[in-house]
Design a protein around this motif. Structure first.
Motif, PDB file in Angstrom:
ATOM      1  N   TYR A 204       0.864  -1.180   0.000  1.00 20.41           N
ATOM      2  CA  TYR A 204       0.000   0.000   0.000  1.00 20.41           C
ATOM      3  C   TYR A 204       0.899   1.227   0.000  1.00 20.41           C
ATOM      4  O   TYR A 204       1.810   1.350   0.827  1.00 20.41           O
ATOM      5  CB  TYR A 204      -0.903   0.005   1.236  1.00 20.41           C
ATOM      6  N   ALA A 211      -5.503   4.348   4.552  1.00 18.74           N
ATOM      7  CA  ALA A 211      -5.210   2.917   4.570  1.00 18.74           C
ATOM      8  C   ALA A 211      -6.414   2.152   5.130  1.00 18.74           C
ATOM      9  O   ALA A 211      -7.174   2.681   5.947  1.00 18.74           O
ATOM     10  CB  ALA A 211      -3.978   2.648   5.415  1.00 18.74           C
ATOM     11  N   GLU A 218      -0.859  -5.741   3.425  1.00 15.12           N
ATOM     12  CA  GLU A 218      -1.578  -6.211   2.231  1.00 15.12           C
ATOM     13  C   GLU A 218      -1.483  -7.738   2.122  1.00 15.12           C
ATOM     14  O   GLU A 218      -0.474  -8.348   2.494  1.00 15.12           O
ATOM     15  CB  GLU A 218      -0.976  -5.519   0.990  1.00 15.12           C
ATOM     16  N   GLY A 243       0.119  -0.873  -5.861  1.00 10.60           N
ATOM     17  CA  GLY A 243      -0.336  -1.038  -4.491  1.00 10.60           C
ATOM     18  C   GLY A 243      -1.838  -1.254  -4.388  1.00 10.60           C
ATOM     19  O   GLY A 243      -2.594  -1.077  -5.349  1.00 10.60           O
ATOM     20  N   PHE A 244      -2.250  -1.618  -3.199  1.00 13.02           N
ATOM     21  CA  PHE A 244      -3.659  -1.882  -2.907  1.00 13.02           C
ATOM     22  C   PHE A 244      -4.557  -0.753  -3.372  1.00 13.02           C
ATOM     23  O   PHE A 244      -5.659  -0.971  -3.896  1.00 13.02           O
ATOM     24  CB  PHE A 244      -3.811  -2.105  -1.405  1.00 13.02           C
ATOM     25  N   GLU A 245      -4.100   0.484  -3.215  1.00 12.54           N
ATOM     26  CA  GLU A 245      -4.940   1.646  -3.506  1.00 12.54           C
ATOM     27  C   GLU A 245      -5.230   1.797  -4.993  1.00 12.54           C
ATOM     28  O   GLU A 245      -6.254   2.383  -5.365  1.00 12.54           O
ATOM     29  CB  GLU A 245      -4.278   2.915  -2.962  1.00 12.54           C
TER      30      GLU A 245
END
Length: 358
Positions: A204, A211, A218, A243-245
């Protein structure tokens, strides 16, 4: 025509060449104005891709594999192999089902041994689907992942066969297989020689106050922290991380699953998507793994931005951080609202594209 006595025959003139000359002159001028680099450019070679996946833990892996097949049908990539980091018997058979559905049943599939084994999910459902007569709905040869070759051996063999600097590896699962490749004799040297860039879905890199939770770890990193730490510390070629985002900002629409896959009675990606949430379908799903697959083959289409160069590190708990560093080997992807719209349109078009079975 009758001619009177005394008439003198008219002299006939050949057709003038002036229009032809003018046409040729214009063509020559136009050719001269074309920059030399734009003349007779050969078609770009398809990007060579290895897909390393934890197929079955989330349906975005299936969407990513469908996107890679569509890009291969368009001549943009060549899927060399699929290696699986999910140590579960039906993960590899599902991969083989998808490869066979798209007309490429001979793509090598390798599996992890003694790896992380989360619970079975949609891939088991799809592999077990039967028609009214009891026959398997989907044709495939690999019926048990334990029959597949070990992933590191597949990676070593496939990489050794490729031209230097020609391969992009897409890792959308745990880092187990690639960390083991680095531990294999000659592994780092082989990677440095053959791999151009590693595209990873992990971590992330968004704003801390956005977050999912304090100290967020993650999933892909958290399942095998030791391998993730080794990968980012020792991988010898550039790494780009989604990343996750990024995937969370681009939702694959359930409306596409309902609308765009009906050209066949059974589609393994559609059936997997529905089975993943079962009674909770329809639902829109983040495209975490699809972002890395799309970036691997179309890095210059403007779907995503890139951070400055730097270095990604993973701590003992699996928390990922990034530090800017001039000439550093790592970058992470970014996405604006406008880019998210364009990326989603590309993902829907590609993932739902029918197989090329000419």
């Amino acid at each position: 025509m009758l001619r009177r006595a005394g008439d003198r025959p008219r002299a006939t003139r050949p057709p003038t060449m002036r229009p032809i000359v003018r046409h040729l002159a214009r063509a020559a001028l136009a050719a001269a104005l074309v920059p030399p680099a734009a003349r007779a450019q050969p078609a770009p070679s398809p990007q060579r891709v290895i897909f390393d996946t934890d197929m079955g833990n989330d349906v975005d892996d299936a969407l990513a594999l469908a996107v890679l097949h569509a890009l291969e049908s368009r001549g943009e990539c060549r899927l060399l192999a699929v290696t699986v980091t999910k140590d579960e018997p039906y993960a590899a058979p599902y991969v083989d089902i998808v490869n066979t559905f798209y007309g490429r049943p001979d793509i090598p599939v390798g599996v992890v041994r003694g790896g992380v084994t989360p619970s079975a999910d949609f891939q088991t459902t799809v592999a077990g689907m039967r028609d009214a007569s009891g026959r398997a709905v989907y044709a495939h040869d690999l019926v048990d992942g334990r029959q597949a070759p070990e992933a590191t051996a597949v990676l070593r063999r496939v990489l050794a066969e490729q031209p230097d600097g020609s391969v992009v590896i897409v890792q959308t699962g745990f880092s187990t297989n690639l960390a083991r490749l680095l531990d294999a004799p000659g592994g780092p040297e082989l990677v440095a020689r053959k791999v151009r860039v590693l595209q990873v879905m992990a971590g992330y890199f968004g704003a801390p106050d956005r977050a999912p939770s304090p100290g967020f770890v993650e999933f892909n990193v958290g399942q095998d922290v030791a391998s993730a730490r080794a990968l980012f510390a020792r991988w010898p070629t550039p790494i780009e991380v989604s990343g996750f985002e990024v995937g969370a900002a681009i939702l694959y629409p359930a409306a596409s699953i309902e609308r765009d896959y009906g050209y066949v009675a059974h589609h393994p990606v559609r059936d997997g998507y529905v089975a993943y949430r079962g009674a909770r379908f329809p639902y829109d799903r983040p495209t975490w793994d699809v972002t890395s697959a799309l970036m691997a083959v179309r890095p210059d289409h403007g779907y995503f931005g890139r951070s400055a160069q730097g270095r990604v590190t993973v701590d003992e708990r699996g928390r990922v951080s990034f530090r800017q560093e001039p000439g550093g080997p790592h970058r992470f992807l970014t996405v604006s609202p406008e880019q998210a719209i364009r990326a989603r349109e590309a993902m829907v078009l590609l993932a739902s594209q029918p197989p090329d079975r000419r």
